[in-house]
Design an enzyme around this catalytic site. Sequence first.
Site, PDB file in Angstrom:
ATOM      1  N   ASP A  24      38.863  24.957  38.926  1.00 18.89           N
ATOM      2  CA  ASP A  24      40.212  24.834  39.516  1.00 18.89           C
ATOM      3  C   ASP A  24      40.231  24.391  40.981  1.00 18.89           C
ATOM      4  O   ASP A  24      41.044  24.889  41.785  1.00 18.89           O
ATOM      5  CB  ASP A  24      40.966  26.168  39.381  1.00 18.89           C
ATOM      6  CG  ASP A  24      41.154  26.597  37.941  1.00 18.89           C
ATOM      7  OD1 ASP A  24      40.678  25.892  37.042  1.00 18.89           O
ATOM      8  OD2 ASP A  24      41.771  27.654  37.715  1.00 18.89           O
ATOM      9  N   GLU A  72      43.682  24.642  36.031  1.00 20.73           N
ATOM     10  CA  GLU A  72      44.736  25.527  35.514  1.00 20.73           C
ATOM     11  C   GLU A  72      46.057  24.767  35.548  1.00 20.73           C
ATOM     12  O   GLU A  72      46.383  24.147  36.566  1.00 20.73           O
ATOM     13  CB  GLU A  72      44.853  26.798  36.370  1.00 20.73           C
ATOM     14  CG  GLU A  72      45.932  27.738  35.842  1.00 20.73           C
ATOM     15  CD  GLU A  72      46.081  29.023  36.661  1.00 20.73           C
ATOM     16  OE1 GLU A  72      45.216  29.303  37.506  1.00 20.73           O
ATOM     17  OE2 GLU A  72      47.088  29.719  36.446  1.00 20.73           O
ATOM     18  N   LYS A 129      43.243  24.354  31.187  1.00 18.75           N
ATOM     19  CA  LYS A 129      43.402  25.731  30.679  1.00 18.75           C
ATOM     20  C   LYS A 129      44.758  26.289  31.111  1.00 18.75           C
ATOM     21  O   LYS A 129      45.187  26.074  32.239  1.00 18.75           O
ATOM     22  CB  LYS A 129      42.250  26.609  31.193  1.00 18.75           C
ATOM     23  CG  LYS A 129      42.172  26.735  32.712  1.00 18.75           C
ATOM     24  CD  LYS A 129      40.890  27.440  33.117  1.00 18.75           C
ATOM     25  CE  LYS A 129      40.776  27.679  34.587  1.00 18.75           C
ATOM     26  NZ  LYS A 129      41.742  28.612  35.176  1.00 18.75           N
ATOM     27  N   LYS A 132      43.889  32.083  33.286  1.00 16.85           N
ATOM     28  CA  LYS A 132      42.963  32.241  34.406  1.00 16.85           C
ATOM     29  C   LYS A 132      41.528  32.016  33.944  1.00 16.85           C
ATOM     30  O   LYS A 132      40.746  31.360  34.620  1.00 16.85           O
ATOM     31  CB  LYS A 132      43.124  33.637  35.031  1.00 16.85           C
ATOM     32  CG  LYS A 132      44.557  33.960  35.484  1.00 16.85           C
ATOM     33  CD  LYS A 132      45.119  32.918  36.419  1.00 16.85           C
ATOM     34  CE  LYS A 132      46.534  33.295  36.882  1.00 16.85           C
ATOM     35  NZ  LYS A 132      47.188  32.195  37.621  1.00 16.85           N
ATOM     36  N   VAL A 157      37.655  28.235  42.687  1.00 15.18           N
ATOM     37  CA  VAL A 157      38.659  29.145  43.244  1.00 15.18           C
ATOM     38  C   VAL A 157      39.574  29.650  42.132  1.00 15.18           C
ATOM     39  O   VAL A 157      39.751  28.987  41.117  1.00 15.18           O
ATOM     40  CB  VAL A 157      39.484  28.435  44.328  1.00 15.18           C
ATOM     41  CG1 VAL A 157      38.600  28.041  45.497  1.00 15.18           C
ATOM     42  CG2 VAL A 157      40.216  27.201  43.800  1.00 15.18           C
ATOM     43  N   THR A 158      40.195  30.844  42.399  1.00 16.87           N
ATOM     44  CA  THR A 158      39.862  31.764  43.465  1.00 16.87           C
ATOM     45  C   THR A 158      38.892  32.811  42.932  1.00 16.87           C
ATOM     46  O   THR A 158      38.868  33.095  41.723  1.00 16.87           O
ATOM     47  CB  THR A 158      41.133  32.478  44.012  1.00 16.87           C
ATOM     48  OG1 THR A 158      41.694  33.306  42.966  1.00 16.87           O
ATOM     49  CG2 THR A 158      42.153  31.499  44.513  1.00 16.87           C
ATOM     50  N   CYS A 162      40.509  33.231  38.883  1.00 15.53           N
ATOM     51  CA  CYS A 162      39.966  32.371  37.829  1.00 15.53           C
ATOM     52  C   CYS A 162      38.444  32.398  37.769  1.00 15.53           C
ATOM     53  O   CYS A 162      37.864  32.259  36.694  1.00 15.53           O
ATOM     54  CB  CYS A 162      40.501  30.953  38.000  1.00 15.53           C
ATOM     55  SG  CYS A 162      42.283  30.887  37.672  1.00 15.53           S
ATOM     56  N   GLN A 202      25.241  47.350  39.445  1.00 12.45           N
ATOM     57  CA  GLN A 202      24.666  47.921  38.221  1.00 12.45           C
ATOM     58  C   GLN A 202      23.607  46.999  37.607  1.00 12.45           C
ATOM     59  O   GLN A 202      23.563  46.806  36.389  1.00 12.45           O
ATOM     60  CB  GLN A 202      25.765  48.222  37.197  1.00 12.45           C
ATOM     61  CG  GLN A 202      26.888  49.116  37.746  1.00 12.45           C
ATOM     62  CD  GLN A 202      27.980  49.338  36.734  1.00 12.45           C
ATOM     63  OE1 GLN A 202      27.808  50.075  35.778  1.00 12.45           O
ATOM     64  NE2 GLN A 202      29.106  48.666  36.949  1.00 12.45           N
TER      65      GLN A 202
HETATM   66  N1  TIU Z   1      42.570  29.321  39.726  1.00 18.19           N
HETATM   67  C1  TIU Z   1      43.063  30.521  40.064  1.00 18.19           C
HETATM   68  O1  TIU Z   1      42.371  31.364  40.600  1.00 18.19           O
HETATM   69  N2  TIU Z   1      44.432  30.745  39.840  1.00 18.19           N
HETATM   70  C2  TIU Z   1      45.194  31.603  40.583  1.00 18.19           C
HETATM   71  O2  TIU Z   1      46.375  31.779  40.308  1.00 18.19           O
HETATM   72  N3  TIU Z   1      44.605  32.194  41.648  1.00 18.19           N
HETATM   73  C3  TIU Z   1      45.175  33.035  42.569  1.00 18.19           C
HETATM   74  O3  TIU Z   1      44.446  33.575  43.370  1.00 18.19           O
HETATM   75  N4  TIU Z   1      46.474  33.203  42.570  1.00 18.19           N
END
Ligand code: TIU
Length: 225
Positions: A24, A72, A129, A132, A157-158, A162, A202
Site C-alpha cells: 500500500d 488498498e 485488496k 487491510k 504502510v502502515t 495493513c 515470544q
Molecule cells: N494500508 C493501510 O495501512 N491502511 C490504513 O487504513 N492505514 C491506517 O493506518 N489508517
Amino acid sequence: MPRVSADPYGFDFEPNTTALIVIDMQRDFVDPGGFGEALGNDVSLLRRALEPTRRVLDACRGAQVMVIHTREGHRPDLSDCPPAKLARGHHATTIGDEGPMGRILVRGEYGHDIVDSLKPLPDEPVVDKPGKGAFYATDLENILRNRGITSLVVTGVTAEVCVQTTVREANDRGFECLVLSDCIASYFPEFYEMTLKMITAQGGILGWVAPSAAFLAALPLPTHA
Ligand code: TIU
C-alpha cells in the site's frame, strides 16, 4: 542458505522461494489530500519508508527476487466496501469522496495508485485488496503458492494496520515473514515501535525484524552467465 541478522534470531531464506511484498505505498496514504489525511493523520510521517524501500526494491529486482505490490481500495461503485468502513470515524471526507487526487481509495484514481518512486514493473503482480490484510478477498495466496514462495520480505504502510494484518495472515498460512524496520512506517510513532515488538516477541511469534541494510547485506549478488 543466506542468513539475515535479525530479531529474534537469524532469518534464513532462499531468494527463489522468497518474495518482496510492498504494501500500500499509495499516494492516498503518503501524500496530502488522500485517505490518510482524511483520517486526520500527518502523512509526512510515512514518507521516511519510501527511500529505504526503493533501495530494497532495486536490489530485489537485480537479484531476481519476486516482487509483489498491494493497493488498498474499492470499486468505483463501492460495492466491495463494507458500510461500516465508510461510516466509521464520522470523517468529513471519506472513501469515494472527491479529493485533490481523485476519489479517495477508489481503484483507477490517481491517489489510489502507487507512488512514482516505487512504481511496479509490468511483470510484477499488483494485488488490489478491499481490506487491510493482503490475503483477505484476494488471490495473493494463489500467486505465492503457484510460484513456490515460502518466505516474505515485508515493506509498506502502515505498520500497525495493513502491514501487521498482512503479516498475521501470512504467518497463519505458514509463510515466514521478515519485516524490514526502516521500510515500514506509521502515523503513530508508538504504534510503529509496538508493531516491531509484537512481531518478534515470544521467540518471533509472528516473524522476524531487521533493518533493510541487514537484508541487503545477505542478499546474494545476481550471477551472470
Ligand atoms: N494500508 C493501510 O495501512 N491502511 C490504513 O487504513 N492505514 C491506517 O493506518 N489508517
